[in-house]
Design an enzyme around this catalytic site. Structure first.
Site, mmCIF file in Angstrom:
data_model
loop_
_atom_site.group_PDB
_atom_site.id
_atom_site.type_symbol
_atom_site.label_atom_id
_atom_site.label_comp_id
_atom_site.label_asym_id
_atom_site.label_seq_id
_atom_site.Cartn_x
_atom_site.Cartn_y
_atom_site.Cartn_z
ATOM 1 N N LYS A 219 0.835 -1.178 0.147
ATOM 2 C CA LYS A 219 0.020 -0.011 -0.044
ATOM 3 C C LYS A 219 0.912 1.236 0.083
ATOM 4 C CE LYS A 219 -3.706 -2.518 -0.036
ATOM 5 N NZ LYS A 219 -3.231 -3.770 0.011
HETATM 6 C C1 LIG Z 1 -9.352 -2.719 -1.393
HETATM 7 C C2 LIG Z 1 -8.611 -3.578 -0.180
HETATM 8 N N1 LIG Z 1 -9.216 -3.751 0.834
HETATM 9 C C3 LIG Z 1 -8.769 -4.606 1.767
HETATM 10 C C4 LIG Z 1 -7.566 -5.065 1.907
HETATM 11 C C5 LIG Z 1 -6.916 -5.691 2.973
HETATM 12 O O1 LIG Z 1 -6.032 -4.990 3.571
HETATM 13 P P1 LIG Z 1 -4.894 -5.805 4.595
HETATM 14 O O2 LIG Z 1 -4.047 -6.765 3.514
HETATM 15 O O3 LIG Z 1 -4.355 -4.748 5.319
HETATM 16 O O4 LIG Z 1 -5.792 -6.763 5.455
HETATM 17 C C6 LIG Z 1 -6.772 -4.750 0.618
HETATM 18 C C7 LIG Z 1 -5.417 -5.268 0.572
HETATM 19 O O5 LIG Z 1 -4.819 -5.567 -0.693
HETATM 20 C C8 LIG Z 1 -7.450 -3.768 -0.458
HETATM 21 O O6 LIG Z 1 -6.700 -3.763 -1.711
#
Ligand SMILES: Cc1ncc(COP(=O)(O)O)c(C=O)c1O
Length: 439
Positions: A219
């Site tokens: 991210k």
């Molecule tokens: C749009 C979206 N929502 C949620 C997530 C979940 O994030 P995390 O890996 O921090 O749990 C991601 C991760 O790729 C994402 O791209």
């Protein structure tokens, strides 16, 4: 062993305990040097200093009951300031943040939550994990939730709408908030891919009822793992805290009875550690520098792309609020697209297709077998068993044809905030050459 000259009560069997060497001290800090890949010489110098420091108290890596100012708390304050919200809760991922948001809203068995057909699977999986039912809705040419499709999908069971600010760009929040307000529904913004972006001057994560952020490796902000929940609603913040730390360390009076009905319930442990907090804090401080770099590079590449037959760009709901982490092009059809993508890759352009029918990808609903096949973790069959079969959504791989059409014609070019002008010009040149070859 006991070296301190403190008066000891020798009438007691245990006159005093300790002091002992700190539990987490220099050795653990030195392990981090390995992760950071310092040069052997730097490592040698730091090791010498750390080993010579007899005063080292050792970090306290638990955010609560911390004898010194908490990095996690500082990161929360920095994040509230950045996003422009009253409350911010650090958690260990965006997946956890989404569950906290849904649970804070009281979403559970028999409820429906509207999610886009194009998003990372976690947006929808967390609905199921909260015992509710995801209703999967088409995206439009912004590659974010289509407000008109959202309105059509609302039923008496709908409890929330979840726009995802996909691939760095804001969803059309005016349309979504309009539907939500008219229908009296809360909005949970999934900001995982667009941290720091905005919509008409307001940072993403401050427009809806709650915002959910990711700080995982891929991210804009990264702390290995990590996430945040943002809101202006104190009660939802309280309930999100309750879910994120069922041990209730977050409470001013940890073992006290609930101050209001609905404050305490059985949750999970999604606490962020001080290690993640320290890294997240530094990352939050870099936001504007990173965004300025992404935007500069994106503009330079985009402006140098020459017109080509059938070429269009992804529509961005508010260009000024785009984080610009990538550039998405649409080509005229699904046959030309992979050819153009391979031609770009052959030129060294960091380009990728979004939907290739031969490649499984958790970002596209057609591959969410767990949901399409209504899989469940326990014999109770939840969440699907909470609703009569005839009233469950009719899932199929083909149910969002517009999304599949758009994604099959899309090419995504990665933008890096540290690209030099020369890098940008070379990328644009590669794209132009590739498009000339295939269109
Ligand atoms: C749009 C979206 N929502 C949620 C997530 C979940 O994030 P995390 O890996 O921090 O749990 C991601 C991760 O790729 C994402 O791209």
């Amino acid at each position: 062993m006991a070296t301190a000259k403190k008066t000891e009560d020798t009438t007691k069997a245990v006159p005093r305990l300790g002091p002992y060497p700190t539990k987490i001290g220099g050795e653990e800090l030195l392990e981090l040097l390995d992760l950071w890949q310092f040069t052997p010489e730097t490592k040698r110098q730091i090791t010498e200093l750390v080993r010579a420091d007899r005063q080292l108290q050792g970090p306290h890596l638990f955010r609560y009951y911390n004898p010194r100012p908490s990095k996690v708390e500082a990161a929360e304050k920095a994040m509230s300031g950045l996003i422009g919200v009253k409350h911010c809760l650090a958690v260990n991922s965006c997946t956890s943040a989404l569950v906290c948001a849904y649970r804070a809203l009281g979403i559970g068995a028999g409820d429906e939550v509207i999610v886009p057909a194009y998003t990372f699977f976690a947006t929808a999986a967390t609905v199921v994990a909260s015992n509710a039912i995801p209703v999967i809705v088409d995206v439009d040419d912004s590659l974010c939730l289509d407000p008109a499709a959202v309105e059509k999908a609302i039923t008496k069971r709908t409890k929330a709408i979840v726009p995802v600010h996909m691939r760095g760009a804001p969803a059309g929040m005016d349309g979504i908030l309009d539907v939500a307000q008219r229908k009296g529904l809360p909005v949970v913004e999934d900001v995982a891919q667009s941290g720091g972006g905005s919509f008409h001057g307001k940072r993403l994560g401050s427009l809806g009822t709650l915002g959910c952020f990711s700080f995982d490796y891929y991210k804009i902000h990264a702390s290995g793992e990590g996430g945040f929940v943002t809101t202006n609603d104190e009660w939802l913040y309280t309930r999100a805290q309750s879910w994120h730390d069922t041990a209730a360390c977050w409470r001013p009076d940890r073992f006290g009875r609930e101050r209001q009905p609905g404050e305490l319930f059985c949750g999970e442990n999604y606490r962020m550690s001080e290690l993640q907090g320290a890294v997240a804090l530094a990352q939050i401080r870099k936001t504007d520098a990173m965004l300025a770099g992404y935007r500069r590079a994106h503009r330079r590449i985009k402006e140098a792309i020459e017109p080509a037959a059938g070429l269009t760009f992804r529509r961005v709901s508010d260009e000024a609020g785009d984080t610009c982490i990538c550039l998405i092009l649409f080509l005229k059809d699904a046959d030309t697209t992979p050819k153009a993508m391979h031609a770009m890759q052959a030129q060294g352009v960091p380009a990728g297709g979004i939907y290739d029918q031969k490649v499984r990808d958790w970002h596209i609903y057609a591959y969410w077998d767990h949901i399409l096949e209504k899989k469940h973790a326990a014999p109770d069959g939840l969440p699907w068993s909470a609703v009569p079969e005839s009233e469950l959504p009719r899932y199929s791989k083909e149910m969002c044809p517009r999304t599949l059409d758009l994604l099959s014609r899309a090419i995504m070019v990665d933008v890096h905030w540290q690209y030099s002008d020369e890098d940008c010009d070379n990328i644009a040149l590669g794209i132009n050459r590739a498009l000339k070859e295939v269109t």
